[in-house]
Design a protein around this motif. Structure first.
Motif, PDB file in Angstrom:
ATOM      1  N   VAL A  45      -1.257   7.666   1.731  1.00  0.00           N
ATOM      2  CA  VAL A  45      -0.317   8.204   2.707  1.00  0.00           C
ATOM      3  C   VAL A  45      -0.595   7.630   4.101  1.00  0.00           C
ATOM      4  CG1 VAL A  45       0.394  10.317   3.903  1.00  0.00           C
ATOM      5  CG2 VAL A  45       0.096  10.323   1.416  1.00  0.00           C
ATOM      6  N   THR A  46      -1.880   7.605   4.470  1.00  0.00           N
ATOM      7  CA  THR A  46      -2.256   7.083   5.786  1.00  0.00           C
ATOM      8  C   THR A  46      -1.929   5.605   5.915  1.00  0.00           C
ATOM      9  OG1 THR A  46      -4.079   8.668   5.846  1.00  0.00           O
ATOM     10  CG2 THR A  46      -4.172   6.852   7.404  1.00  0.00           C
ATOM     11  N   SER A  47      -2.195   4.844   4.872  1.00  0.00           N
ATOM     12  CA  SER A  47      -1.927   3.418   4.902  1.00  0.00           C
ATOM     13  C   SER A  47      -0.436   3.142   5.066  1.00  0.00           C
ATOM     14  CB  SER A  47      -2.452   2.777   3.610  1.00  0.00           C
ATOM     15  OG  SER A  47      -2.269   1.379   3.631  1.00  0.00           O
ATOM     16  N   ALA A  48       0.391   3.890   4.342  1.00  0.00           N
ATOM     17  CA  ALA A  48       1.833   3.721   4.495  1.00  0.00           C
ATOM     18  C   ALA A  48       2.278   4.121   5.900  1.00  0.00           C
ATOM     19  CB  ALA A  48       2.563   4.550   3.445  1.00  0.00           C
ATOM     20  N   GLY A  49       1.652   5.169   6.448  1.00  0.00           N
ATOM     21  CA  GLY A  49       1.988   5.579   7.805  1.00  0.00           C
ATOM     22  C   GLY A  49       1.609   4.559   8.849  1.00  0.00           C
ATOM     23  N   ALA A  50       0.600   3.737   8.542  1.00  0.00           N
ATOM     24  CA  ALA A  50       0.178   2.689   9.475  1.00  0.00           C
ATOM     25  C   ALA A  50       1.057   1.448   9.376  1.00  0.00           C
ATOM     26  CB  ALA A  50      -1.277   2.309   9.206  1.00  0.00           C
ATOM     27  N   GLY A  51       2.012   1.446   8.444  1.00  0.00           N
ATOM     28  CA  GLY A  51       2.925   0.322   8.329  1.00  0.00           C
ATOM     29  C   GLY A  51       2.603  -0.653   7.220  1.00  0.00           C
ATOM     30  N   LEU A  52       1.595  -0.387   6.416  1.00  0.00           N
ATOM     31  CA  LEU A  52       1.260  -1.285   5.316  1.00  0.00           C
ATOM     32  C   LEU A  52       2.190  -1.022   4.141  1.00  0.00           C
ATOM     33  CD1 LEU A  52      -1.412  -1.275   7.064  1.00  0.00           C
ATOM     34  CD2 LEU A  52      -2.600  -1.802   4.943  1.00  0.00           C
ATOM     35  N   THR A  53       2.465  -2.052   3.382  1.00  0.00           N
ATOM     36  CA  THR A  53       3.296  -1.902   2.199  1.00  0.00           C
ATOM     37  C   THR A  53       2.489  -1.264   1.072  1.00  0.00           C
ATOM     38  OG1 THR A  53       2.717  -4.077   1.304  1.00  0.00           O
ATOM     39  CG2 THR A  53       4.555  -3.975   2.880  1.00  0.00           C
ATOM     40  N   VAL A  54       3.183  -0.876   0.024  1.00  0.00           N
ATOM     41  CA  VAL A  54       2.498  -0.302  -1.134  1.00  0.00           C
ATOM     42  C   VAL A  54       1.522  -1.314  -1.726  1.00  0.00           C
ATOM     43  CG1 VAL A  54       2.828   0.607  -3.469  1.00  0.00           C
ATOM     44  CG2 VAL A  54       4.401   1.271  -1.638  1.00  0.00           C
ATOM     45  N   LEU A  55       1.941  -2.570  -1.801  1.00  0.00           N
ATOM     46  CA  LEU A  55       1.073  -3.613  -2.350  1.00  0.00           C
ATOM     47  C   LEU A  55      -0.167  -3.797  -1.490  1.00  0.00           C
ATOM     48  CD1 LEU A  55       0.485  -5.861  -4.374  1.00  0.00           C
ATOM     49  CD2 LEU A  55       1.886  -7.404  -2.970  1.00  0.00           C
ATOM     50  N   GLN A  56       0.000  -3.840  -0.179  1.00  0.00           N
ATOM     51  CA  GLN A  56      -1.150  -4.016   0.710  1.00  0.00           C
ATOM     52  C   GLN A  56      -2.117  -2.838   0.608  1.00  0.00           C
ATOM     53  OE1 GLN A  56       1.121  -4.493   4.327  1.00  0.00           O
ATOM     54  NE2 GLN A  56       0.814  -6.719   4.368  1.00  0.00           N
ATOM     55  N   SER A  57      -1.585  -1.621   0.507  1.00  0.00           N
ATOM     56  CA  SER A  57      -2.442  -0.445   0.368  1.00  0.00           C
ATOM     57  C   SER A  57      -3.255  -0.513  -0.917  1.00  0.00           C
ATOM     58  CB  SER A  57      -1.590   0.830   0.383  1.00  0.00           C
ATOM     59  OG  SER A  57      -0.850   0.937   1.583  1.00  0.00           O
ATOM     60  N   LEU A  77      -5.136  -0.037  12.800  1.00  0.00           N
ATOM     61  CA  LEU A  77      -3.877  -0.771  12.728  1.00  0.00           C
ATOM     62  C   LEU A  77      -2.696   0.129  13.074  1.00  0.00           C
ATOM     63  CD1 LEU A  77      -4.394  -2.891   9.476  1.00  0.00           C
ATOM     64  CD2 LEU A  77      -4.468  -3.705  11.837  1.00  0.00           C
ATOM     65  N   GLY A  78      -2.750   1.376  12.597  1.00  0.00           N
ATOM     66  CA  GLY A  78      -1.654   2.291  12.867  1.00  0.00           C
ATOM     67  C   GLY A  78      -1.525   2.667  14.330  1.00  0.00           C
ATOM     68  N   SER A  79      -2.638   2.631  15.062  1.00  0.00           N
ATOM     69  CA  SER A  79      -2.593   2.960  16.495  1.00  0.00           C
ATOM     70  C   SER A  79      -2.340   1.741  17.361  1.00  0.00           C
ATOM     71  CB  SER A  79      -3.908   3.625  16.907  1.00  0.00           C
ATOM     72  OG  SER A  79      -5.010   2.756  16.667  1.00  0.00           O
ATOM     73  N   GLY A  80      -2.014   0.609  16.729  1.00  0.00           N
ATOM     74  CA  GLY A  80      -1.673  -0.589  17.485  1.00  0.00           C
ATOM     75  C   GLY A  80      -2.817  -1.524  17.760  1.00  0.00           C
ATOM     76  N   GLY A  81      -3.956  -1.315  17.137  1.00  0.00           N
ATOM     77  CA  GLY A  81      -5.099  -2.192  17.351  1.00  0.00           C
ATOM     78  C   GLY A  81      -4.905  -3.557  16.732  1.00  0.00           C
ATOM     79  N   SER A  82      -5.636  -4.528  17.225  1.00  0.00           N
ATOM     80  CA  SER A  82      -5.548  -5.881  16.675  1.00  0.00           C
ATOM     81  C   SER A  82      -6.205  -5.934  15.307  1.00  0.00           C
ATOM     82  CB  SER A  82      -6.241  -6.876  17.610  1.00  0.00           C
ATOM     83  OG  SER A  82      -7.641  -6.664  17.601  1.00  0.00           O
ATOM     84  N   LEU A 163       3.319   5.421  -2.597  1.00  0.00           N
ATOM     85  CA  LEU A 163       4.684   5.587  -3.093  1.00  0.00           C
ATOM     86  C   LEU A 163       5.303   6.878  -2.566  1.00  0.00           C
ATOM     87  CD1 LEU A 163       4.288   4.446  -6.806  1.00  0.00           C
ATOM     88  CD2 LEU A 163       5.487   3.235  -4.977  1.00  0.00           C
ATOM     89  N   GLY A 164       4.525   7.949  -2.534  1.00  0.00           N
ATOM     90  CA  GLY A 164       5.041   9.217  -2.040  1.00  0.00           C
ATOM     91  C   GLY A 164       5.396   9.156  -0.570  1.00  0.00           C
ATOM     92  N   ALA A 165       4.546   8.501   0.226  1.00  0.00           N
ATOM     93  CA  ALA A 165       4.836   8.386   1.658  1.00  0.00           C
ATOM     94  C   ALA A 165       6.073   7.537   1.885  1.00  0.00           C
ATOM     95  CB  ALA A 165       3.641   7.782   2.378  1.00  0.00           C
ATOM     96  N   SER A 166       6.247   6.484   1.091  1.00  0.00           N
ATOM     97  CA  SER A 166       7.427   5.634   1.227  1.00  0.00           C
ATOM     98  C   SER A 166       8.692   6.413   0.882  1.00  0.00           C
ATOM     99  CB  SER A 166       7.296   4.407   0.314  1.00  0.00           C
ATOM    100  OG  SER A 166       6.167   3.643   0.672  1.00  0.00           O
ATOM    101  N   ALA A 167       8.603   7.289  -0.114  1.00  0.00           N
ATOM    102  CA  ALA A 167       9.770   8.076  -0.504  1.00  0.00           C
ATOM    103  C   ALA A 167      10.130   9.109   0.554  1.00  0.00           C
ATOM    104  CB  ALA A 167       9.494   8.768  -1.842  1.00  0.00           C
ATOM    105  N   LEU A 168       9.125   9.613   1.294  1.00  0.00           N
ATOM    106  CA  LEU A 168       9.387  10.611   2.319  1.00  0.00           C
ATOM    107  C   LEU A 168      10.013  10.023   3.570  1.00  0.00           C
ATOM    108  CD1 LEU A 168       6.111  12.721   2.105  1.00  0.00           C
ATOM    109  CD2 LEU A 168       8.392  13.427   1.392  1.00  0.00           C
ATOM    110  N   GLY A 169       9.896   8.716   3.751  1.00  0.00           N
ATOM    111  CA  GLY A 169      10.438   8.084   4.948  1.00  0.00           C
ATOM    112  C   GLY A 169       9.368   7.887   5.998  1.00  0.00           C
ATOM    113  N   ASP A 170       9.671   8.211   7.241  1.00  0.00           N
ATOM    114  CA  ASP A 170       8.735   8.012   8.348  1.00  0.00           C
ATOM    115  C   ASP A 170       7.599   9.027   8.242  1.00  0.00           C
ATOM    116  OD1 ASP A 170       7.428   7.388  10.642  1.00  0.00           O
ATOM    117  OD2 ASP A 170       8.945   8.216  12.006  1.00  0.00           O
ATOM    118  N   PRO A 171       6.367   8.588   7.986  1.00  0.00           N
ATOM    119  CA  PRO A 171       5.262   9.541   7.857  1.00  0.00           C
ATOM    120  C   PRO A 171       5.001  10.335   9.129  1.00  0.00           C
ATOM    121  CG  PRO A 171       4.660   7.408   6.942  1.00  0.00           C
ATOM    122  CD  PRO A 171       5.948   7.221   7.676  1.00  0.00           C
TER     123      PRO A 171
END
Length: 258
Positions: A45-57, A77-82, A163-171
């Motif tokens: 869930v956190t990884s999807a919220g940070a903008g990573l795809t399901v595959l990357q997670s 990454l989710g907070s905008g870090g390099s 997958l669940g986070a992606s289905a919910l939309g914007d985490p």
């Protein structure tokens, strides 16, 4: 007067507790694997919220497989870090596994062909279960069962969470972006027990908060890592100072007694 027994012989004469059965080792290892493996859902869930795809997670869980480092990486990454700062923070958190590996290599003594595969499972939980055993056979069993169950469940729940986070939309709309920091704190809280650990934790929080408005996202975590050597240096200096004062007091009392 009878001479006291030699301590080593006395210890040998004492009845030793029986070795735990292999079924008990398996049961304990599965308990650890299942309990911790379910946390992979929060990571997904956190990884999807940070903008990573399901595959990357899923690739992170498959290839990195160390929860604290994974949460640190996606949180930065989710907070905008390099990516560099995020990877550096994850690396420093995961470096402790190398020290576990040194200890486990002596305990398990696995065949050379299995060592690269076993290295993927060298984490806090597998090390704790293996080191708790009293012989090599049970240590190998505990390590293997913990590693296999935890690795399988962690990766399955990562997939489910992503997958669940992606289905919910914007985490962020559901407050799921806070799952990472919350789980990360839950993982660290049981480790903060002694006075030194509490001092390190408190100083790390202060350093991170001070650096937060001044440095890019992800870098304050690296600054907070300075808390450990600073506290250890202060503790060592305090002990040396007390030892010096005690020595001076002993010398003064000796002089006074002459």
């Amino acid at each position: 007067m009878t001479a006291p027994p030699i301590s080593g012989r006395a210890d040998a004469d004492r009845p030793q507790p029986p070795h735990p059965s292999r079924s008990r080792v398996v049961r304990d290892a599965l308990g650890v694997g299942v309990a911790v493996g379910l946390s992979g859902f929060a990571f997904g869930v956190t990884s999807a919220g940070a903008g990573l795809t399901v595959l990357q997670s899923c690739l992170l869980s498959l290839l990195v497989f160390t929860g604290a480092s994974q949460f640190a990486l996606v949180s930065a990454l989710g907070s905008g870090g390099s990516p560099f700062a995020a990877a550096a923070g994850a690396f420093f958190l995961g470096a402790r596994n190398a020290f576990y590996g040194l200890r486990l290599s002596q305990l398990l003594r696995l065949p050379a062909g299995l060592r690269p595969l076993a290295a993927q499972w060298v984490i806090d939980e597998t090390s704790a279960v293996a080191l708790a055993q009293r012989d090599r056979s049970r240590a190998r069993l505990g390590f293997t069962v913990t590693g296999a169950s935890l690795y399988a469940l962690w990766n399955l729940t990562t997939l489910g969470g992503a997958l669940g986070a992606s289905a919910l939309g914007d985490p962020a709309a559901w407050g799921l972006d806070a799952a990472g920091p919350a789980v990360f704190l839950a993982l660290l809280a049981p480790m903060v027990k002694g006075r030194t650990e509490r001092s390190v934790a408190a100083l790390a929080v202060l350093l991170a908060l001070a650096a937060l408005p001044l440095l890019p996202a992800g870098v304050p975590v690296l600054v907070a890592a300075l808390a450990a050597p600073l506290v250890l240096a202060a503790t060592r200096r305090g002990r040396d100072g007390r030892g010096g004062r005690a020595g001076q007091a002993g010398t003064a009392s000796g002089e006074a007694g002459r």
